[in-house]
Every structure is written in structure tokens, then in C-alpha cells.
Scaffold this motif. Structure first.
Motif, PDB file in Angstrom:
ATOM      1  N   LEU A 145       0.809  -1.217   0.000  1.00 44.23           N
ATOM      2  CA  LEU A 145       0.000   0.000   0.000  1.00 44.23           C
ATOM      3  C   LEU A 145       0.842   1.266   0.000  1.00 44.23           C
ATOM      4  CD1 LEU A 145      -2.757  -0.936   2.635  1.00 44.23           C
ATOM      5  CD2 LEU A 145      -2.783  -1.289   0.159  1.00 44.23           C
ATOM      6  N   TYR A 146       2.126   1.136   0.300  1.00 48.86           N
ATOM      7  CA  TYR A 146       2.982   2.299   0.488  1.00 48.86           C
ATOM      8  C   TYR A 146       4.184   2.248  -0.437  1.00 48.86           C
ATOM      9  CZ  TYR A 146       0.312   2.442   4.838  1.00 48.86           C
ATOM     10  OH  TYR A 146      -0.701   2.473   5.758  1.00 48.86           O
ATOM     11  N   ASP A 147       4.718   3.432  -0.755  1.00 50.68           N
ATOM     12  CA  ASP A 147       6.013   3.488  -1.409  1.00 50.68           C
ATOM     13  C   ASP A 147       7.048   2.887  -0.473  1.00 50.68           C
ATOM     14  OD1 ASP A 147       5.267   4.913  -3.809  1.00 50.68           O
ATOM     15  OD2 ASP A 147       4.954   6.656  -2.513  1.00 50.68           O
ATOM     16  N   ARG A 148       8.076   2.302  -1.032  1.00 52.98           N
ATOM     17  CA  ARG A 148       9.070   1.590  -0.233  1.00 52.98           C
ATOM     18  C   ARG A 148       9.681   2.472   0.853  1.00 52.98           C
ATOM     19  NH1 ARG A 148      11.626  -3.109  -0.797  1.00 52.98           N
ATOM     20  NH2 ARG A 148      10.651  -3.398  -2.839  1.00 52.98           N
ATOM     21  N   ASP A 149       9.925   3.733   0.556  1.00 56.74           N
ATOM     22  CA  ASP A 149      10.572   4.641   1.505  1.00 56.74           C
ATOM     23  C   ASP A 149       9.582   5.570   2.198  1.00 56.74           C
ATOM     24  OD1 ASP A 149      13.105   3.593   0.832  1.00 56.74           O
ATOM     25  OD2 ASP A 149      13.240   4.939  -0.914  1.00 56.74           O
ATOM     26  N   SER A 150       8.300   5.245   2.151  1.00 56.02           N
ATOM     27  CA  SER A 150       7.294   6.113   2.753  1.00 56.02           C
ATOM     28  C   SER A 150       7.445   6.164   4.272  1.00 56.02           C
ATOM     29  CB  SER A 150       5.887   5.607   2.402  1.00 56.02           C
ATOM     30  OG  SER A 150       4.913   6.348   3.115  1.00 56.02           O
ATOM     31  N   PRO A 151       7.426   7.365   4.862  1.00 54.96           N
ATOM     32  CA  PRO A 151       7.510   7.468   6.322  1.00 54.96           C
ATOM     33  C   PRO A 151       6.259   6.957   7.026  1.00 54.96           C
ATOM     34  CG  PRO A 151       7.086   9.620   5.344  1.00 54.96           C
ATOM     35  CD  PRO A 151       7.375   8.682   4.201  1.00 54.96           C
ATOM     36  N   ARG A 152       5.174   6.746   6.276  1.00 52.11           N
ATOM     37  CA  ARG A 152       3.923   6.261   6.871  1.00 52.11           C
ATOM     38  C   ARG A 152       3.846   4.744   6.926  1.00 52.11           C
ATOM     39  NH1 ARG A 152      -1.301   8.500   4.436  1.00 52.11           N
ATOM     40  NH2 ARG A 152      -0.439   7.724   2.470  1.00 52.11           N
ATOM     41  N   ARG A 153       4.808   4.072   6.328  1.00 50.38           N
ATOM     42  CA  ARG A 153       4.727   2.620   6.216  1.00 50.38           C
ATOM     43  C   ARG A 153       4.744   1.948   7.591  1.00 50.38           C
ATOM     44  NH1 ARG A 153       8.608  -1.287   2.501  1.00 50.38           N
ATOM     45  NH2 ARG A 153       6.932  -2.639   1.748  1.00 50.38           N
ATOM     46  N   ASP A 154       5.672   2.336   8.462  1.00 47.04           N
ATOM     47  CA  ASP A 154       5.748   1.736   9.797  1.00 47.04           C
ATOM     48  C   ASP A 154       4.479   1.998  10.592  1.00 47.04           C
ATOM     49  OD1 ASP A 154       8.231   0.711   9.292  1.00 47.04           O
ATOM     50  OD2 ASP A 154       9.338   2.271  10.362  1.00 47.04           O
ATOM     51  N   ALA A 155       3.933   3.210  10.461  1.00 48.48           N
ATOM     52  CA  ALA A 155       2.684   3.528  11.165  1.00 48.48           C
ATOM     53  C   ALA A 155       1.540   2.668  10.645  1.00 48.48           C
ATOM     54  CB  ALA A 155       2.361   5.007  10.998  1.00 48.48           C
ATOM     55  N   GLY A 156       1.537   2.411   9.339  1.00 44.67           N
ATOM     56  CA  GLY A 156       0.498   1.557   8.769  1.00 44.67           C
ATOM     57  C   GLY A 156       0.558   0.152   9.325  1.00 44.67           C
ATOM     58  N   PHE A 157       1.762  -0.392   9.461  1.00 41.84           N
ATOM     59  CA  PHE A 157       1.899  -1.723  10.040  1.00 41.84           C
ATOM     60  C   PHE A 157       1.498  -1.721  11.518  1.00 41.84           C
ATOM     61  CE2 PHE A 157       4.464  -3.033   6.345  1.00 41.84           C
ATOM     62  CZ  PHE A 157       3.979  -4.324   6.176  1.00 41.84           C
ATOM     63  N   SER A 158       1.765  -0.627  12.229  1.00 41.99           N
ATOM     64  CA  SER A 158       1.371  -0.547  13.641  1.00 41.99           C
ATOM     65  C   SER A 158      -0.143  -0.607  13.786  1.00 41.99           C
ATOM     66  CB  SER A 158       1.913   0.738  14.270  1.00 41.99           C
ATOM     67  OG  SER A 158       3.328   0.727  14.305  1.00 41.99           O
ATOM     68  N   ILE A 159      -0.855   0.099  12.897  1.00 46.12           N
ATOM     69  CA  ILE A 159      -2.319   0.047  12.917  1.00 46.12           C
ATOM     70  C   ILE A 159      -2.798  -1.356  12.580  1.00 46.12           C
ATOM     71  CG2 ILE A 159      -4.409   0.901  11.785  1.00 46.12           C
ATOM     72  CD1 ILE A 159      -2.947   3.579  11.405  1.00 46.12           C
ATOM     73  N   PHE A 160      -2.168  -1.960  11.592  1.00 44.86           N
ATOM     74  CA  PHE A 160      -2.517  -3.328  11.188  1.00 44.86           C
ATOM     75  C   PHE A 160      -2.343  -4.295  12.358  1.00 44.86           C
ATOM     76  CE2 PHE A 160      -0.995  -7.390   9.284  1.00 44.86           C
ATOM     77  CZ  PHE A 160      -2.151  -7.745   8.615  1.00 44.86           C
ATOM     78  N   TYR A 161      -1.257  -4.158  13.113  1.00 42.73           N
ATOM     79  CA  TYR A 161      -1.011  -5.045  14.254  1.00 42.73           C
ATOM     80  C   TYR A 161      -2.009  -4.800  15.383  1.00 42.73           C
ATOM     81  CZ  TYR A 161       3.375  -6.259  11.974  1.00 42.73           C
ATOM     82  OH  TYR A 161       4.314  -6.698  11.077  1.00 42.73           O
ATOM     83  N   MET A 162      -2.565  -3.604  15.446  1.00 38.83           N
ATOM     84  CA  MET A 162      -3.628  -3.355  16.419  1.00 38.83           C
ATOM     85  C   MET A 162      -4.827  -4.247  16.149  1.00 38.83           C
ATOM     86  SD  MET A 162      -3.517   0.798  16.785  1.00 38.83           S
ATOM     87  CE  MET A 162      -5.147   0.794  17.555  1.00 38.83           C
ATOM     88  N   GLY A 163      -5.106  -4.506  14.868  1.00 40.22           N
ATOM     89  CA  GLY A 163      -6.193  -5.429  14.518  1.00 40.22           C
ATOM     90  C   GLY A 163      -5.912  -6.825  15.024  1.00 40.22           C
ATOM     91  N   ILE A 164      -4.653  -7.265  14.922  1.00 37.47           N
ATOM     92  CA  ILE A 164      -4.263  -8.576  15.443  1.00 37.47           C
ATOM     93  C   ILE A 164      -4.522  -8.643  16.940  1.00 37.47           C
ATOM     94  CG2 ILE A 164      -2.304 -10.111  15.850  1.00 37.47           C
ATOM     95  CD1 ILE A 164      -1.090  -9.100  13.247  1.00 37.47           C
ATOM     96  N   ASN A 165      -4.063  -7.619  17.659  1.00 38.50           N
ATOM     97  CA  ASN A 165      -4.208  -7.615  19.118  1.00 38.50           C
ATOM     98  C   ASN A 165      -5.666  -7.519  19.544  1.00 38.50           C
ATOM     99  OD1 ASN A 165      -1.407  -7.717  19.468  1.00 38.50           O
ATOM    100  ND2 ASN A 165      -1.202  -5.495  19.394  1.00 38.50           N
ATOM    101  N   LEU A 166      -6.451  -6.752  18.807  1.00 31.07           N
ATOM    102  CA  LEU A 166      -7.866  -6.616  19.155  1.00 31.07           C
ATOM    103  C   LEU A 166      -8.597  -7.938  18.995  1.00 31.07           C
ATOM    104  CD1 LEU A 166     -10.158  -4.717  19.971  1.00 31.07           C
ATOM    105  CD2 LEU A 166     -10.491  -4.184  17.539  1.00 31.07           C
ATOM    106  N   GLY A 167      -8.377  -8.607  17.871  1.00 31.18           N
ATOM    107  CA  GLY A 167      -9.013  -9.908  17.655  1.00 31.18           C
ATOM    108  C   GLY A 167      -8.568 -10.938  18.676  1.00 31.18           C
ATOM    109  N   ALA A 168      -7.267 -10.941  19.001  1.00 33.37           N
ATOM    110  CA  ALA A 168      -6.731 -11.907  19.957  1.00 33.37           C
ATOM    111  C   ALA A 168      -7.242 -11.649  21.368  1.00 33.37           C
ATOM    112  CB  ALA A 168      -5.206 -11.849  19.948  1.00 33.37           C
ATOM    113  N   PHE A 169      -7.550 -10.390  21.691  1.00 27.67           N
ATOM    114  CA  PHE A 169      -8.050 -10.060  23.029  1.00 27.67           C
ATOM    115  C   PHE A 169      -9.514 -10.451  23.201  1.00 27.67           C
ATOM    116  CE2 PHE A 169     -10.268  -6.955  25.751  1.00 27.67           C
ATOM    117  CZ  PHE A 169      -9.648  -7.226  26.966  1.00 27.67           C
ATOM    118  N   ILE A 170     -10.330 -10.163  22.205  1.00 29.27           N
ATOM    119  CA  ILE A 170     -11.771 -10.394  22.324  1.00 29.27           C
ATOM    120  C   ILE A 170     -12.124 -11.878  22.209  1.00 29.27           C
ATOM    121  CG2 ILE A 170     -14.015  -9.937  21.241  1.00 29.27           C
ATOM    122  CD1 ILE A 170     -12.905  -7.240  20.342  1.00 29.27           C
TER     123      ILE A 170
END
Length: 227
Positions: free
Chosen positions: A144-169
Motif C-alpha cells: 500500500l505504500y512506497d518503499r521509503d514512505s515514512p507512513r509505512r511503519d505507522a500503517g503496520f502498527s495500525i494493522f497489528y492493532m487489529g491482530i491484538n484486538l481480535g486476539a483479546f476479544i
């Protein structure tokens, strides 16, 4: 072959998800429901295997139940290797995630059938489906991101929040239903969760652009003159 074009290159007027490409919401929810089904089933698996037959369990010894549990978990992660190969060489990441989700849901539905063999048949399907889905959905997030995009790490952090939310509930719901009402009802809830994930993935595919569509473009082997 088609080459992934980062979705973030679209017009800035397009709707976003916490300031990120809208496609991230689709992948976030798909992964959240997949983790809901995965951790929800795991929460009651050993309890079901060791429960007495009179309590609708399988009556396995603790050592055997833990061996089944350990083998299942090992195979889930081991199958990520051929799952990545299938996506890279045969059907692409987008179709791998879709078919992986369908097979995972089918596995949970099989486990919901109240017969002794269903849990083992269902686990085989879940292992195969997770091998397709798990490595390739992360690849799509990166696309979804350009290889050097500064938003890429933040995007993965949001994505991992979905993992944690599903695993918690998941354990809260499947654990209660499985232990207090019926083991196979707990497995059925995990199946419904994965079904939600597949449905919203299909409905949100228009947001994905070219991410994961087609096979990765590979550089050709260097010639003798270029070595």
C-alpha cells in the motif's frame, strides 16, 4: 505480469483510514477476524481435547492433548512457507488471502460439527488456509505504500492493532460459550468470525487498487556482459 502500485499514490481527496490508504481498513478487519477465529479456537482446544467424554469432550490425556496443540501451532507457521510460494508463483497475494480465509472458515465450520473426528479434519483445513492468508496479507499491507514512505511503519502498527484486538476479544467469547454452553458452539463462533472477515474482504476489494493483484515482477538474471 501486473506490478503492485502503492495505493497511497491515489488522489489525496480519497477517503482515508486514520490518515492511511482506505485499503488498510479492509486488511485490518480481515486480519482482526482471522485472529479472532484463530485465538478463539485455540482458547478452548486443549480444554475440549481433555474434557471427559461425558462432558462432550474427547477424553484425551493431557500429554496427548498438548502434543496435538503443539503440532497444530507448529504447522500453522510452517505452512506460511509454501503459502508464500503459492502467492508468488501461482495465484498472487490477493487471491491467496481470499482462498485462505475461505478454507479457514470451512475448517472452523467442520470443527463445529459435533462428531469426534471433526476437530482433526477442521485443524487440517485451518492450517492450510492460514498458510495462504497469514504471510500474504502482510505483504499486501506493505504494497500500500512506497518503499521509503515514512507512513509505512505507522500503517503496520495500525494493522497489528487489529491482530491484538481480535486476539483479546476472541477468548472471552469463545471461552465462555465453549466451557459454559457447548464446545462446538465455541468453534462455531470462531467460524462466524472468519466468515465476517471474508465477507468484508470481498466487499472492500475495490479499495485495494493493484495491491496483491497479479504475481510479483522479478528482475531477469544478469547477462555475462552485465556481471
Amino acid at each position: 505480469m501486473a506490478q503492485d502500485v502503492p495505493v497511497e499514490r491515489r488522489a489525496v481527496t480519497e477517503r482515508t483510514f486514520f490518515g492511511h490508504p482506505r485499503a488498510l481498513a479492509t486488511l485490518f478487519l480481515t486480519e482482526m477476524w482471522e485472529r479472532f477465529s484463530f485465538y478463539g479456537m485455540r482458547a478452548i482446544l486443549v480444554l475440549y481435547l481433555t474434557a471427559e467424554v461425558a462432558d462432550d469432550g474427547l477424553g484425551l490425556g493431557e500429554a496427548n492433548a498438548n502434543a496435538v496443540y503443539g503440532t497444530y501451532n507448529a504447522m500453522v507457521y510452517l505452512l506460511a512457507l509454501p503459502g508464500g510460494w503459492v502467492a508468488d508463483r501461482l495465484i498472487g497475494a490477493r487471491r491467496s488471502v481470499l482462498w485462505g480465509g475461505v478454507v479457514i472458515a470451512a475448517g472452523h465450520y467442520v470443527m463445529a460439527v459435533p462428531v469426534r473426528w471433526s476437530v482433526f479434519a477442521g485443524m487440517v483445513l485451518i492450517v492450510l488456509g492460514t498458510g495462504l492468508l497469514k504471510p500474504n496479507i502482510s505483504t499486501m499491507v506493505g504494497a500500500l505504500y512506497d518503499r521509503d514512505s515514512p507512513r509505512r511503519d505507522a500503517g503496520f502498527s495500525i494493522f497489528y492493532m487489529g491482530i491484538n484486538l481480535g486476539a483479546f476479544i476472541a477468548p472471552l467469547i469463545t471461552g465462555y460459550l465453549g466451557e459454559k454452553i457447548n464446545w462446538h458452539l465455541g468453534f462455531a463462533v470462531a467460524a462466524v468470525g472468519m466468515t465476517f472477515g471474508v465477507i468484508q474482504y470481498v466487499l472492500g476489494r475495490r479499495n485495494l487498487g493493484d495491491a496483491g493483484d497479479g504475481l510479483p515482477t522479478r528482475c531477469s538474471a544478469p547477462t555475462a556482459a552485465g556481471r
